[in-house]
Design an enzyme around this catalytic site. Structure first.
Site, mmCIF file in Angstrom:
data_model
loop_
_atom_site.group_PDB
_atom_site.id
_atom_site.type_symbol
_atom_site.label_atom_id
_atom_site.label_comp_id
_atom_site.label_asym_id
_atom_site.label_seq_id
_atom_site.Cartn_x
_atom_site.Cartn_y
_atom_site.Cartn_z
ATOM 1 N N SER A 95 0.813 -1.216 0.000
ATOM 2 C CA SER A 95 0.000 0.000 0.000
ATOM 3 C C SER A 95 0.847 1.267 0.000
ATOM 4 C CB SER A 95 -0.947 -0.004 1.206
ATOM 5 O OG SER A 95 -0.213 -0.030 2.421
ATOM 6 N N ASP A 107 1.325 -0.028 8.123
ATOM 7 C CA ASP A 107 2.740 -0.351 8.206
ATOM 8 C C ASP A 107 3.351 -0.186 6.819
ATOM 9 O OD1 ASP A 107 1.641 -2.428 6.868
ATOM 10 O OD2 ASP A 107 2.333 -4.002 8.214
ATOM 11 N N ASP A 109 5.570 -2.118 3.963
ATOM 12 C CA ASP A 109 6.180 -3.344 3.457
ATOM 13 C C ASP A 109 7.458 -2.950 2.727
ATOM 14 O OD1 ASP A 109 4.103 -5.151 4.281
ATOM 15 O OD2 ASP A 109 2.877 -4.302 2.685
ATOM 16 N N ASP A 161 7.606 -4.128 7.984
ATOM 17 C CA ASP A 161 7.727 -5.555 7.671
ATOM 18 C C ASP A 161 8.817 -5.667 6.613
ATOM 19 O OD1 ASP A 161 5.661 -5.994 9.385
ATOM 20 O OD2 ASP A 161 4.191 -6.555 7.869
ATOM 21 N N LYS A 222 -10.771 -0.229 -1.068
ATOM 22 C CA LYS A 222 -10.205 -0.847 0.134
ATOM 23 C C LYS A 222 -11.008 -0.492 1.374
ATOM 24 C CE LYS A 222 -5.810 -1.138 0.836
ATOM 25 N NZ LYS A 222 -4.369 -0.859 0.988
ATOM 26 N N TYR A 231 -12.032 -8.037 3.364
ATOM 27 C CA TYR A 231 -10.627 -7.674 3.164
ATOM 28 C C TYR A 231 -9.764 -8.555 4.063
ATOM 29 C CZ TYR A 231 -6.558 -4.627 2.351
ATOM 30 O OH TYR A 231 -5.327 -4.125 1.983
#
Length: 717
Positions: A95, A107, A109, A161, A222, A231
């Site tokens: 995202s 968060d 990625d 992450d 979303k 989701y």
């Protein structure tokens, strides 16, 4: 170095020509602005200050990675000429890379790309230790055995992450382009999986005609998906990358449309999509690397995917392999609702807030399965629920295969237990599955047995936990069937009440704890007395009818009153409580419940236990029961009165078949509930002093783990 050819057709995006090239109208601009205003209260837009902070954190992390790689090169005695320019780089995906991260909660990625001298073991050892010594780093944990191994942490307040991939290159330059297939050469499968996230995200962005319209539409979709409970990749719905690819395909078909139109066309196209026809953003491509790709012509297993959405970067994979028949049906139903709502919005008959109304899951179905996972410590609980959650789709599949079930709809959100439940069972999480049964062709009642599917699921979870060596004392998983009217035993009234509109300020309240506590005799739940009195007047009236109790029996006798809901026992009266129950209106029986680990697992602490079960019978003037050693074969009857002295407590294996049959007849079949009265005699001989019930702990607090649970019910025709 690659045989990949440019597959993008000239003049348009995607596999086909656009459906419409019409430019936006003034009304489209107005509807799009209203859509933006409707989404703002949900925090889907990040302000500049937060965006700057994320950018700063990523810059620090990138420098941190380069420093670690350089230090590692020196420790491995690489030549100085190499050490000075080994490089290393952080790439983002998901995202954040798509530009649709939300305010405060998202968060990041990220992918750590390293040169050839860095091993995966270095990443999970020396880099992990280096992170541990940084003041800005909090909540550091490594998940090395995951499908895509990852290190999770907070860096200066931002959740990261971080996955790892090493390339077959001596150095990693700042201008490295991961879209080139040659970067996959000679890599192991874990590195390819790690690179795939970044490569897919970049390819999606390259394949949409207008990034601004794509991002705004994706934000809306979303938000809608989260509000409507569809989701969650792990639960069998769609994850972020799958929703992004669906939106990207709509953008290809309507390249000049604004977000308001694109959202409407999104629901139009996918409510009518001919699943399992795959959604593709570009043609499948071949490469000299010969990696396995999604291709039902070659791979028989790919033919069973029910909702394939194919990633655009090589090696192409189906991002929705977790989707089942039930979850697809739920999503298609939501697509259809979305189309109806957006049609009304564009006609001026409604507004965008209606699209984002939450799904009232607990009013949608008549039948539910309650799945409970608990552990004694927080660390064990986190490991346990992570495994259980990853396998819930197995339970959905098992239930789908039951000939009487048409839909098994899992609510992706889990609900935690309250403080009382924590004291008795440790940390608890619950998931809820709504069930739709096939309508009977005749008026004949149908007996439905859910035991095998549920037991197969629990066995799978325990075997996996044993194989991963995470199975600890106190870890339990149970499933219970309940009806909609019985959900208040598990959830607070605020979660269950019918709400057509939910205030934005109430969104976070869905994480409220379960208002129940568990009885160790029956591994059941009980609401607090105040909540019970206010929510279940029928129970109060039942108690008022039997409010007089003569307890002039032996001092060693203890009387307990339960209400049984779908096999779960809820304590509503105990010694020293204010309510009293007349023994002239009850029939007590003892039933055997055997517990044990699944085949192939070794789980400490399991015992065969004798569990008390009774049925409430009005007009009876004595307690009667039949003691047998085998529930299937009746033995001679033995009668006793409520005032008589029983010489010994019932032993394991003794139960009343007559009372059980009477209970089934009274309830109209198994799977229902009723008021239960339990007379425990010589309790001091059966329980240790620590286990004796009192006003604060009305039932023995020792933990009895029950895995084997028979779940059968009768459906009226």
């Amino acid at each position: 170095s690659t045989s990949r050819q440019q597959n993008q057709p000239q003049g348009h995006y995607g596999l086909t020509s656009p459906i419409s090239l019409a430019p936006p109208s003034d009304k489209d601009h107005i509807h799009t602005q209203k859509l933006i205003e409707a989404m703002k209260p949900f925090g889907v837009f990040e302000d500049q200050e937060e965006l700057y902070h994320r950018t700063t954190v990523l810059g620090k992390l990138n420098n941190f990675v380069r420093e670690w790689i350089s230090e590692l090169a020196e420790s491995k005695n690489l030549p100085p000429s190499i050490t000075e320019q080994v490089g290393g780089k952080i790439f983002t995906f998901g995202s954040y890379r798509l530009g649709v991260h939300t305010k405060g909660s998202s968060d990041i990625d990220a992918l750590c790309v390293a040169p050839s001298h860095v091993e995966r073991s270095d990443f999970f050892q020396s880099f992990f230790e280096k992170l541990k010594n940084q003041e800005e780093v909090k909540n550091l944990r490594a998940i090395e055995d995951a499908y895509v191994p990852v290190i999770k942490f907070e860096f200066d307040g931002i959740e990261i992450d971080l996955v790892f991939a090493k390339l077959s290159l001596p150095t990693v330059s700042d201008d490295l382009d991961l879209r080139d297939d040659s970067c996959l050469k000679s890599l192991d499968i874990r590195c390819i999986r790690s690179l795939n996230g970044s490569r897919v995200t970049d390819e999606i962005l390259r394949l949409v005609p207008n990034l601004e319209n794509f991002r705004l539409t994706l934000r809306a979709v979303k938000l809608w998906a989260k509000r409507r409970g569809v989701y969650s990749n792990i639960m069998g719905f769609l994850g972020g990358v799958s929703w992004a690819m669906l939106v990207a395909r709509i953008c290809q078909l309507y390249p000049n449309a604004l977000a308001s139109t694109l959202v409407n066309k999104f629901f139009l196209i996918f409510s009518k999509w001919d699943w399992p026809k795959p959604v593709l953003l570009k043609r499948l491509e071949e490469s000299f690397l010969n990696l396995p790709v999604w291709d039902p012509r070659v791979n028989p297993s790919d033919r069973y995917h029910v909702m394939p959405i194919i990633t655009p970067a090589y090696p192409q994979q189906n991002s929705t392999y977790n989707v089942s028949v039930s979850t697809r049906a739920v999503m298609v139903e939501e697509f259809q609702r979305g189309l109806e709502v957006t049609d009304e919005i564009l006609k001026g008959k409604s507004d965008w807030s209606k699209l984002f109304e939450p799904l009232n899951f607990f009013q949608k179905y008549k039948h539910y399965i309650v799945l409970t996972a608990s552990a004694f410590t927080e660390e064990h609980h986190l490991n346990w629920i992570g495994l259980v959650e990853s396998k819930i789709r197995v339970l959905v599949g098992n239930l789908e295969r039951n000939e009487f079930i048409t839909i098994a709809h899992v609510q992706p959100q889990s609900f935690p237990g309250n403080e009382v439940l924590y004291k008795q069972s440790g940390y608890v999480s619950m998931w809820f599955l709504g069930l739709v049964f096939k309508k009977a062709e005749s008026a004949v009642k149908t007996n439905v047995d859910l035991t095998h599917g549920i037991q197969s699921f629990t066995d799978t979870v325990y075997r996996q936990a044993s194989a991963l060596n995470i199975l600890k004392e106190g870890m339990k998983i149970e499933a219970t069937y309940v009806k909609r009217k019985q959900l208040h035993y598990f959830l607070p009234a605020g979660t269950l009440q019918k709400r057509k509109k939910q205030r934005v300020s109430d969104i976070s309240q869905n994480n409220s704890g379960l208002q129940c506590k568990r009885s160790s005799l029956g591994e059941s739940c009980s609401d607090g007395s105040k909540d019970r009195d206010s929510r279940t007047p029928s129970n109060s009236s039942s108690l008022n009818k039997i409010s007089k109790l003569d307890i002039s029996t032996a001092e060693t006798e203890r009387l307990y009153v339960f209400e049984v809901v779908g096999g779960m026992w809820f304590l509503i009266w105990w010694p020293n409580s204010k309510s009293q129950v007349s023994p002239t209106e009850m029939e007590a029986t003892v039933a055997l419940r055997t517990s044990g680990p699944p085949v192939g697992c070794t789980i400490p602490g399991y015992d065969t236990v004798c569990q008390l079960r009774t049925c409430f019978v009005q007009g009876q003037h004595k307690l009667s029961g039949t003691l047998i050693t085998d529930p299937k074969s009746a033995s001679p009857k033995q009668h006793f009165s409520p005032t008589s002295k029983v010489s010994r407590p019932p032993t394991s294996g003794e139960c009343s078949q007559k009372a059980i049959d009477g209970e089934k007849a009274r309830r109209g079949g198994p799977g229902q509930g009723g008021l239960k009265v339990v007379l425990i005699t010589d309790v001091e001989q059966r329980l240790s002093s620590k286990e004796l019930p009192d006003s604060s702990s009305p039932v023995p607090t020792n933990s009895i783990r029950i895995i084997k649970r028979s779940i059968k019910l009768t459906l009226n025709g």
